[in-house]
Design a protein around this motif. Structure first.
Motif, short mmCIF file in Angstrom:
data_model
loop_
_atom_site.label_atom_id
_atom_site.label_comp_id
_atom_site.label_asym_id
_atom_site.label_seq_id
_atom_site.Cartn_x
_atom_site.Cartn_y
_atom_site.Cartn_z
N SER A 62 0.81 -1.22 0.00
CA SER A 62 0.00 0.00 0.00
C SER A 62 0.84 1.27 0.00
O SER A 62 0.28 2.37 -0.01
N GLU A 120 -1.90 2.30 4.26
CA GLU A 120 -2.58 1.62 5.36
C GLU A 120 -2.40 2.39 6.66
O GLU A 120 -3.36 2.58 7.42
N VAL A 150 -4.49 5.69 6.62
CA VAL A 150 -5.90 5.47 6.91
C VAL A 150 -6.11 5.31 8.42
O VAL A 150 -7.01 5.92 9.01
N GLU A 151 -5.27 4.51 9.06
CA GLU A 151 -5.42 4.31 10.51
C GLU A 151 -5.18 5.60 11.28
O GLU A 151 -5.85 5.87 12.30
N ALA A 187 -5.67 -0.30 -2.97
CA ALA A 187 -5.37 -0.42 -1.55
C ALA A 187 -6.29 0.47 -0.73
O ALA A 187 -6.85 0.05 0.29
N ARG A 208 -9.88 -0.78 -0.24
CA ARG A 208 -10.05 -1.84 0.74
C ARG A 208 -9.90 -1.34 2.17
O ARG A 208 -10.47 -1.90 3.10
N LEU A 209 -9.12 -0.28 2.34
CA LEU A 209 -8.79 0.19 3.68
C LEU A 209 -9.77 1.23 4.22
O LEU A 209 -10.07 1.24 5.42
N PRO A 243 -13.25 1.92 3.85
CA PRO A 243 -13.20 1.44 2.46
C PRO A 243 -13.99 2.36 1.53
O PRO A 243 -14.76 3.20 1.99
N HIS A 283 4.42 2.31 9.28
CA HIS A 283 3.75 1.06 8.94
C HIS A 283 4.56 -0.15 9.39
O HIS A 283 4.00 -1.21 9.67
N ARG A 298 -2.05 -5.25 10.35
CA ARG A 298 -1.75 -4.86 8.97
C ARG A 298 -2.34 -5.85 7.98
O ARG A 298 -2.29 -7.05 8.20
#
Length: 240
Positions: free
Chosen positions: A40, A44, A47-48, A178, A181-182, A184, A230, A236
């Motif tokens: 990603s 990832e 997004v978090e 990516a 999906r994350l 979303p 990350h 993850r």
């Protein structure tokens, strides 16, 4: 291929030749097995952390990565690797490959681009080998993904312009996949992001074609931090 058997490189392919389109669609398709879906590029963590929470935020993040980050840098390295391989300038090709590998800002991004670069070369050798490819690969100690694409495209005679645009489209599509999906995101929102980034991709390709090695550089500190963070992210889905 008959050209390989005769020991000569394939002749340059016109941008309108079906063979060029066929190879571009194959090499830069999500189905080409280089494992791009596993990475990603730090999205990832973004997004978090709350940096990316909807389609607009994803679009802005990716536009910055394209114009001021790894998108532009990788595109420029692709162009320089292509030209060096096209001219059989193995010393310059080695220099570009080493510099491209040194530009990667984190361990996971290094894994991402070197693993995809190796996979791209090995699949090209197995299914699309041609004269000159093995020699060019042998001159490089480490081949990151954009260098691999530029090298293979050059020895096959695929025009640089379409190859560069195809590479950036594939890179952007993988980032959006990516993100979808994350976050979303739904399929329609994902396509809206891709459509909105079309002029950004085109402008980045144009800049990469003109960039010297001294011009290459980025200023996407938050994206670089995302890639570094990350590595220690607790939960993850992606490898980078």
């Amino acid at each position: 291929m008959s050209t390989s058997e005769e020991g000569a490189r394939p002749a340059a392919i016109s941008a309108t030749d079906p063979a060029a389109l066929y190879r571009l669609l194959t090499w830069l398709s999500p189905a080409f097995p280089i494992g791009g879906f596993s990475y990603s590029s730090g999205i990832e963590w973004a997004v978090e952390a709350g940096d990316i929470g909807d389609a607009a935020a994803l679009r802005g993040w990716l536009a910055t990565m394209l114009t001021n980050g790894s998108g532009l840098c990788d595109a420029a390295f692709l162009a320089h690797a292509y030209r060096a391989a096209e001219l059989d300038d193995m010393a310059s090709l080695r220099e570009v490959a080493e510099l491209a590998a040194a530009f990667v800002p984190s361990r996971e991004r290094q894994l991402e681009t070197t693993a995809q670069g190796r996979a791209f070369i090995e699949i090209a050798r197995s299914a699309w080998n041609c004269a000159g490819l093995d020699e060019a690969v042998a001159r490089c100690e480490s081949i990151v993904y954009p260098v691999a694409v530029g090298l293979v495209g050059a020895v096959h005679g695929v025009p640089l312009g379409p190859l560069l645009h195809g590479f950036l489209h594939a890179l952007t599509s993988n980032w959006i996949s990516a993100g979808s999906r994350l976050v979303p995101l739904g399929q329609t929102d994902s396509q809206r992001v891709l459509a909105a980034l079309e002029p950004v991709v085109a402008a980045t390709a144009d800049r990469a074609l003109l960039a010297s090695l001294d011009d290459i550089g980025g200023a996407t500190f938050r994206a670089d931090l995302a890639s570094l963070h990350h590595e220690t992210q607790y939960t993850r889905l992606f490898r980078s």
